[in-house]
Enzyme design. Structure first.
Site, PDB file in Angstrom:
ATOM      1  N   GLY A  90       0.828  -1.205   0.000  1.00 15.13           N
ATOM      2  CA  GLY A  90       0.000   0.000   0.000  1.00 15.13           C
ATOM      3  C   GLY A  90       0.861   1.252   0.000  1.00 15.13           C
ATOM      4  N   ARG A  97       0.738  -4.757  -5.445  1.00 11.28           N
ATOM      5  CA  ARG A  97       0.726  -5.998  -4.649  1.00 11.28           C
ATOM      6  C   ARG A  97       0.835  -7.108  -5.686  1.00 11.28           C
ATOM      7  NH1 ARG A  97      -0.860  -4.246   0.555  1.00 11.28           N
ATOM      8  NH2 ARG A  97      -2.335  -2.504   0.526  1.00 11.28           N
ATOM      9  N   ASP A 105       5.183  -4.925   6.104  1.00 16.81           N
ATOM     10  CA  ASP A 105       5.654  -6.267   6.485  1.00 16.81           C
ATOM     11  C   ASP A 105       5.660  -7.244   5.307  1.00 16.81           C
ATOM     12  OD1 ASP A 105       2.748  -6.122   6.720  1.00 16.81           O
ATOM     13  OD2 ASP A 105       2.852  -8.141   7.517  1.00 16.81           O
ATOM     14  N   THR A 122       4.677   2.364   5.582  1.00 12.79           N
ATOM     15  CA  THR A 122       3.310   1.852   5.711  1.00 12.79           C
ATOM     16  C   THR A 122       2.549   2.708   6.717  1.00 12.79           C
ATOM     17  OG1 THR A 122       1.947   0.024   6.552  1.00 12.79           O
ATOM     18  CG2 THR A 122       4.193   0.101   7.342  1.00 12.79           C
ATOM     19  N   ASP A 125       0.370   1.643   8.635  1.00  5.53           N
ATOM     20  CA  ASP A 125      -0.118   0.784   9.724  1.00  5.53           C
ATOM     21  C   ASP A 125       0.675   0.886  11.032  1.00  5.53           C
ATOM     22  OD1 ASP A 125      -2.101  -0.159   8.098  1.00  5.53           O
ATOM     23  OD2 ASP A 125      -1.013  -1.965   7.481  1.00  5.53           O
ATOM     24  N   ASP A 149       2.863  -1.077  12.080  1.00  6.68           N
ATOM     25  CA  ASP A 149       2.789  -2.407  12.684  1.00  6.68           C
ATOM     26  C   ASP A 149       4.118  -3.159  12.651  1.00  6.68           C
ATOM     27  OD1 ASP A 149       2.790  -2.650   9.944  1.00  6.68           O
ATOM     28  OD2 ASP A 149       1.210  -4.151   9.846  1.00  6.68           O
ATOM     29  N   ARG A 179      -6.238  -3.712   9.112  1.00  8.91           N
ATOM     30  CA  ARG A 179      -6.851  -5.042   9.042  1.00  8.91           C
ATOM     31  C   ARG A 179      -6.430  -5.900  10.219  1.00  8.91           C
ATOM     32  NH1 ARG A 179      -4.894  -6.862   3.411  1.00  8.91           N
ATOM     33  NH2 ARG A 179      -3.664  -5.003   3.721  1.00  8.91           N
TER      34      ARG A 179
END
Ligand code: ATP
Length: 329
Positions: free
Chosen positions: A10, A78, A109, A132, A134, A136, A178
């Site tokens: 993304g 992707r 990731d 990213t 996120d 994360d 997500r």
């Protein structure tokens, strides 16, 4: 040296700033940079940047005035086909044919999993930059794009709050995430939301309805609930249905922010982080490092093995969950 750079997964605000930093740090040290378009998909097809130096090479001028632009001028993708032994072999051959000594993938990731897999087929150095929204990844206090995504979501919620207050409503605002609630939690705190629903915690619609009734009795005119898309209750729309069955004392509305959070001009924080990490990635490659992510912890640049960045789930800061709870009374 000849360095390859690509953006994957993304898109995140600040990817361009990181790209600019890689190109300029390399150029200032006398190295070439090959821009690879469309992430791993483009790598498999040897789809290279085409600028004033011809196909492939990125000059310092080719990255002028992109620091402030969202998205990525190299495009992203992707690419499931890359994640196969055949795909990895094709990508490794493309890098060898282009004479690339080291690769800098900018992504999340999945991108780093791909980089680790690629290293089994390719002898060159790999240093990843965390791009990213996120946040994360382990091994860096923040990922490039997180600050901007939070700022964008907060800006939207500030506007929704005006309507929520005027009409005494409850808004469920769905943000991205997500598998990770970092974006939802930071957004909730910064937007003075009353409740955050994150994938890491069991969300009980009945308990939320009770909490909302309690807040109503305390005189709250409006309520904002930030819901991560990956929440196990099924996101904002599903939670809204459950709340209405559980006797919610407010008229409710749902808003899904969706891809709005990904775009936009990066915050100063993301620009500085991206510039530091792109430069650090290049210097680390010149120093001989490989298989690492360039991260920043406690103000210092650091290298972390790529595997460690996604080996376990990055936990939510417990103190922030408690803080949100205390602030919502
Ligand atoms: P974001 O955090 O924005 O989702 P991401 O980097 O995690 O970014 P993904 O779509 O998960 O985005 O991964 C990007 C690409 O990395 C995939 O499309 C695929 O090509 C590659 N990739 C992901 N996982 C693996 C894997 N286990 N092995 C090889 N390649 C992988």
């Amino acid at each position: 040296m000849r360095l390859g750079v690509l953006c994957s997964g993304g898109d995140a605000p600040g990817m361009n700033a990181c790209l600019r930093s890689v190109v300029r740090a390399a150029a200032s040290d006398g190295h070439d940079v090959i821009g690879i378009r469309r992430g791993y998909e483009g790598l498999m097809k040897a789809d290279f940047f085409d600028g004033e130096l011809g196909v492939g090479k990125m000059s310092p001028r080719s990255v002028a005035h992109i620091l402030e632009r969202g998205g990525t001028i190299l495009n992203s993708s992707r690419c499931p086909a890359f994640a196969t032994p055949e795909g990895l072999k094709v990508a490794a051959d493309a890098l060898d044919r282009a004479g690339v000594d080291a690769l800098i993938p900018i992504g999340g990731d999945g991108t780093f999993r791909g980089a680790v897999a690629l290293a089994e087929f390719w002898k060159g150095q790999v240093i990843g930059c965390p791009g990213t929204i996120d946040n994360d990844l382990l091994g860096t206090d923040a990922t490039i794009g997180f600050s901007t995504a939070v700022a964008t979501a907060v800006d939207c919620i500030d506007k929704l709050r005006d309507t929520a207050e005027s009409h005494e409503r409850l808004f469920l605002v769905e943000v991205m995430g997500r598998h990770s609630g970092h974006l939802a939690l930071a957004t909730a705190l910064a937007a003075s939301a009353e409740i955050a629903c994150v994938p890491e915690e069991i969300v009980d619609a009945v308990a939320i309805a009770e909490r909302v009734q309690e807040l109503r009795s305390l005189g709250k005119q409006s309520i904002i609930i930030v819901v991560a898309e990956g929440d196990e209750q099924g996101g904002a729309v599903a939670l809204n249905e459950k709340l209405s069955l559980a006797d919610c004392p407010y008229a409710t509305r749902t808003v899904i922010l969706g891809h709005i959070q990904r775009g936009g001009s990066p915050t100063a924080e993301d620009r500085v982080l991206a510039t530091r990490l792109g430069d650090f990635a290049v210097r680390s490659i010149v120093d001989g490092a490989t298989g690492m992510m360039a991260g920043e912890t406690c103000g210092h640049c650091c290298l972390v093995p790529l595997e460690d960045t996604f080996s376990t789930h990055r936990p939510l800061p417990e103190h922030q969950i408690e803080l949100l709870d205390r602030m919502s009374c």
